[in-house]
Write an enzyme that holds these catalytic residues in place. Sequence first.
Site, PDB file in Angstrom:
ATOM      1  N   LYS A 177       0.856  -1.195   0.000  1.00  0.00           N
ATOM      2  CA  LYS A 177       0.000   0.000   0.000  1.00  0.00           C
ATOM      3  C   LYS A 177       0.893   1.247   0.000  1.00  0.00           C
ATOM      4  O   LYS A 177       1.391   1.656   1.038  1.00  0.00           O
ATOM      5  CB  LYS A 177      -0.905  -0.026   1.241  1.00  0.00           C
ATOM      6  CG  LYS A 177      -1.647   1.289   1.539  1.00  0.00           C
ATOM      7  CD  LYS A 177      -2.659   1.629   0.458  1.00  0.00           C
ATOM      8  CE  LYS A 177      -3.486   2.852   0.882  1.00  0.00           C
ATOM      9  NZ  LYS A 177      -2.678   4.098   0.876  1.00  0.00           N
ATOM     10  N   GLU A 228       8.687   3.199  10.896  1.00  0.00           N
ATOM     11  CA  GLU A 228       9.675   4.245  10.629  1.00  0.00           C
ATOM     12  C   GLU A 228       8.892   5.534  10.508  1.00  0.00           C
ATOM     13  O   GLU A 228       8.137   5.735   9.554  1.00  0.00           O
ATOM     14  CB  GLU A 228      10.437   3.926   9.346  1.00  0.00           C
ATOM     15  CG  GLU A 228      11.782   4.640   9.245  1.00  0.00           C
ATOM     16  CD  GLU A 228      11.645   6.079   8.843  1.00  0.00           C
ATOM     17  OE1 GLU A 228      11.810   6.950   9.731  1.00  0.00           O
ATOM     18  OE2 GLU A 228      11.355   6.356   7.682  1.00  0.00           O
ATOM     19  N   CYS A 230      12.253  12.198   6.192  1.00  0.00           N
ATOM     20  CA  CYS A 230      12.294  12.111   7.657  1.00  0.00           C
ATOM     21  C   CYS A 230      13.704  12.355   8.171  1.00  0.00           C
ATOM     22  O   CYS A 230      13.895  12.761   9.322  1.00  0.00           O
ATOM     23  CB  CYS A 230      11.775  10.752   8.124  1.00  0.00           C
ATOM     24  SG  CYS A 230      12.556   9.350   7.324  1.00  0.00           S
TER      25      CYS A 230
END
Length: 337
Positions: A7, A88, A122
């Site tokens: 996904k 994560e 990130c």
Amino acid sequence: GNTVILKPSGDAPTIAAFFFSLLEEAGMPAGVVNFCPGAGARFGSAVVAHPQTRFIAFTGSKAVGLEIHESAAKTQPGQKFIKRTVLEMGGKDSIIVEADCNIDAAVEGVVASAFGFNGQKCSACSRAIVAESIYDSFCDRLRERVAAIRQGDPAENFYAGPVINKAAYEQILAYIEIGKSEGRLLAGGHALEPDRNPDGGFYIAPTAIADVAPTARISLEEIFGPVLAVIKSKDFDDALAIANNTEYGLTGAIYSSSREKLDRAREEFHVGNLYLNRKCTGAMVGAHPFGGFNMSGTDSKAGGPDYLLLFTQAKSIAEKVGMASPREEEQEQRMGM
């Protein structure tokens, strides 16, 4: 074997589609991996909660990661195993710039880390923590370097492109306005004017804000866009304290020629991926297994061989061969075997 639901983000499904086509080309049987793109949270939430889902690997925001963690911990009717997660999540990553560093290399590393992919990583540097003795010089050079960044359609290989969607665009601009009230604008600070906007995308000028307090909102909250806070440190102890003052712990870097400082950073700079005299983005697969501490996730270290073990279930098997004497059986019992 185990089947997989893939996904991707509704905003960026293309690379996942290419990956799926490579699996098919390599001969993967139909139904082993199921490519399920789409926007919205309902589908992903249903997959996480389903009693036949055993394992969830997720990359995304802190808020969604914590929702997945909570949902996976709730046992559903018909579920006969404990679900496992690899999460994560976000980051608020710092680069410490000490007075004894190569300042030109530090400026380049900060700019590359902060504005590559428009800060939508990130691991992106969102805080530069700079020693007060070189602070003014660093800010001057940073302003010049940020002003030289060229923006345009990434398909034409411009360094900086648009941010991902309208919601991100509006949120980042709102944070920039907060930052203007919390510090001094060095560079950027605005959306691109229509006549400079190359393709109607959501373009925001790379933005640097100086004189920011360590506890300011733009110092602590993940923005996920091209916004850099520059913070002055009194000494190295202060720099480390600032670097560790967020709820995250993903990446970090330090520029210094002092072996003592580099060694202290190894022990006292609490991040999952620490870089010495280089930028804090660009982990190399196989060389820099990637994952962070605290609210940055489960520190599962993607990109290394140990990561694959998280997707397996260990089974220990022992077989007794031949007949043992009564004395040998008695010894085994005493040893708890």
